[in-house]
Design a protein around this motif. Structure first.
Motif, PDB file in Angstrom:
ATOM      1  N   ARG A  10       0.858  -1.133  -0.154  1.00 32.57           N
ATOM      2  CA  ARG A  10      -0.192   0.066  -0.088  1.00 32.57           C
ATOM      3  C   ARG A  10       1.029   1.129  -0.018  1.00 32.57           C
ATOM      4  O   ARG A  10       1.032   1.607   0.984  1.00 32.57           O
ATOM      5  N   GLY A  11       1.219   1.618  -1.204  1.00 33.87           N
ATOM      6  CA  GLY A  11       2.251   2.897  -1.276  1.00 33.87           C
ATOM      7  C   GLY A  11       3.557   2.340  -0.523  1.00 33.87           C
ATOM      8  O   GLY A  11       4.224   1.499  -0.817  1.00 33.87           O
ATOM      9  N   ASP A  12       3.854   3.328   0.506  1.00 30.90           N
ATOM     10  CA  ASP A  12       5.224   3.105   0.925  1.00 30.90           C
ATOM     11  C   ASP A  12       5.294   1.889   2.040  1.00 30.90           C
ATOM     12  O   ASP A  12       6.204   1.785   2.704  1.00 30.90           O
ATOM     13  N   ILE A  41       9.318  -4.842   1.150  1.00 34.82           N
ATOM     14  CA  ILE A  41       9.371  -3.442   1.410  1.00 34.82           C
ATOM     15  C   ILE A  41      10.441  -2.662   0.217  1.00 34.82           C
ATOM     16  O   ILE A  41      11.302  -3.268  -0.130  1.00 34.82           O
ATOM     17  N   ASP A  42       9.905  -1.517  -0.309  1.00 37.72           N
ATOM     18  CA  ASP A  42      10.829  -0.822  -1.288  1.00 37.72           C
ATOM     19  C   ASP A  42      11.737   0.077  -0.598  1.00 37.72           C
ATOM     20  O   ASP A  42      11.240   1.240  -0.012  1.00 37.72           O
ATOM     21  N   PRO A  43      12.894  -0.279  -0.187  1.00 39.69           N
ATOM     22  CA  PRO A  43      13.895   0.613   0.481  1.00 39.69           C
ATOM     23  C   PRO A  43      14.026   2.049  -0.274  1.00 39.69           C
ATOM     24  O   PRO A  43      14.363   3.099   0.640  1.00 39.69           O
ATOM     25  N   ASP A  44      13.519   2.150  -1.325  1.00 33.45           N
ATOM     26  CA  ASP A  44      13.815   3.466  -2.173  1.00 33.45           C
ATOM     27  C   ASP A  44      12.539   4.527  -1.871  1.00 33.45           C
ATOM     28  O   ASP A  44      12.472   5.543  -2.297  1.00 33.45           O
ATOM     29  N   SER A  45      11.625   3.949  -1.154  1.00 30.97           N
ATOM     30  CA  SER A  45      10.312   4.794  -0.951  1.00 30.97           C
ATOM     31  C   SER A  45      10.617   5.702   0.231  1.00 30.97           C
ATOM     32  O   SER A  45      11.483   5.649   0.838  1.00 30.97           O
ATOM     33  N   ARG A  46       9.849   6.744  -0.003  1.00 35.47           N
ATOM     34  CA  ARG A  46       9.954   7.933   0.894  1.00 35.47           C
ATOM     35  C   ARG A  46      10.039   7.417   2.408  1.00 35.47           C
ATOM     36  O   ARG A  46      10.986   7.910   3.086  1.00 35.47           O
ATOM     37  N   HIS A  79      16.334   0.151   6.558  1.00 34.39           N
ATOM     38  CA  HIS A  79      15.959   1.650   6.707  1.00 34.39           C
ATOM     39  C   HIS A  79      14.262   1.848   6.665  1.00 34.39           C
ATOM     40  O   HIS A  79      13.956   2.791   5.957  1.00 34.39           O
ATOM     41  N   ALA A  80      13.590   0.962   7.161  1.00 36.74           N
ATOM     42  CA  ALA A  80      12.211   0.928   7.316  1.00 36.74           C
ATOM     43  C   ALA A  80      11.875   0.818   8.834  1.00 36.74           C
ATOM     44  O   ALA A  80      12.709   0.700   9.637  1.00 36.74           O
ATOM     45  N   SER A  81      10.699   1.106   8.911  1.00 37.69           N
ATOM     46  CA  SER A  81       9.990   0.811  10.343  1.00 37.69           C
ATOM     47  C   SER A  81       8.887  -0.089  10.438  1.00 37.69           C
ATOM     48  O   SER A  81       8.261  -0.486   9.487  1.00 37.69           O
ATOM     49  N   LEU A  82       8.604  -0.629  11.632  1.00 33.40           N
ATOM     50  CA  LEU A  82       7.799  -1.687  11.914  1.00 33.40           C
ATOM     51  C   LEU A  82       6.718  -0.875  12.840  1.00 33.40           C
ATOM     52  O   LEU A  82       6.993  -0.489  13.702  1.00 33.40           O
ATOM     53  N   VAL A  83       5.388  -1.436  12.212  1.00 30.80           N
ATOM     54  CA  VAL A  83       4.222  -0.826  13.280  1.00 30.80           C
ATOM     55  C   VAL A  83       3.384  -2.204  13.481  1.00 30.80           C
ATOM     56  O   VAL A  83       3.171  -2.773  12.294  1.00 30.80           O
ATOM     57  N   VAL A  84       2.898  -2.342  14.733  1.00 34.63           N
ATOM     58  CA  VAL A  84       2.236  -3.570  15.206  1.00 34.63           C
ATOM     59  C   VAL A  84       0.949  -2.965  15.618  1.00 34.63           C
ATOM     60  O   VAL A  84       0.568  -1.933  16.397  1.00 34.63           O
ATOM     61  N   VAL A  85       0.029  -3.400  14.936  1.00 37.52           N
ATOM     62  CA  VAL A  85      -1.519  -3.089  14.981  1.00 37.52           C
ATOM     63  C   VAL A  85      -2.122  -4.046  15.833  1.00 37.52           C
ATOM     64  O   VAL A  85      -2.213  -5.256  15.604  1.00 37.52           O
TER      65      VAL A  85
END
Length: 116
Positions: A10-12, A41-46, A79-85
């Protein structure tokens, strides 16, 4: 209870949805699901992000929590982040174990774990 998962970009973000129980028996499948989602994960995304949606997860044991920590390290190396819902029992467990202080845990509405 069975274990099911699906992911979608979904986007980034890559959203990984978990349904069922994450325990010793399902841990290998949970680990594989995390790795598959991280690989997307696309590491080039914003602002790349992996969102692990546990709102339909009935049980998350210590093995599952450990796998979330491992995923957080691997996501950070991209270089990404993790979010747990999470909500309900799973969210309470993450709070009781202190995992919500090391992982970013939000409710289904996106509210921060420390503010609810």
């Amino acid at each position: 209870m069975q274990f099911h998962w699906s992911w979608e970009p979904r986007g980034d973000r890559v959203v990984l949805r978990i349904e069922g129980e994450v325990d010793l028996a399902s841990a290998p499948r949970f680990r594989a699901a995390l790795i598959d989602a991280i690989d997307e994960i696309d590491p080039d995304s914003r602002s790349p992000e992996l969102v692990v949606d546990l709102t339909r997860c009935a049980l998350l044991d210590s093995v599952g929590i450990g796998l979330l920590f491992g995923a957080a390290r691997r996501v950070a190396s991209c270089h990404a982040s993790l979010v747990v819902v999470a909500d309900g029992t799973v969210r309470k467990l993450l709070a009781l174990t202190g995992a919500d202080r090391a992982l970013r845990v939000v409710g289904p509405s996106g509210s921060d774990s420390h503010r609810d």
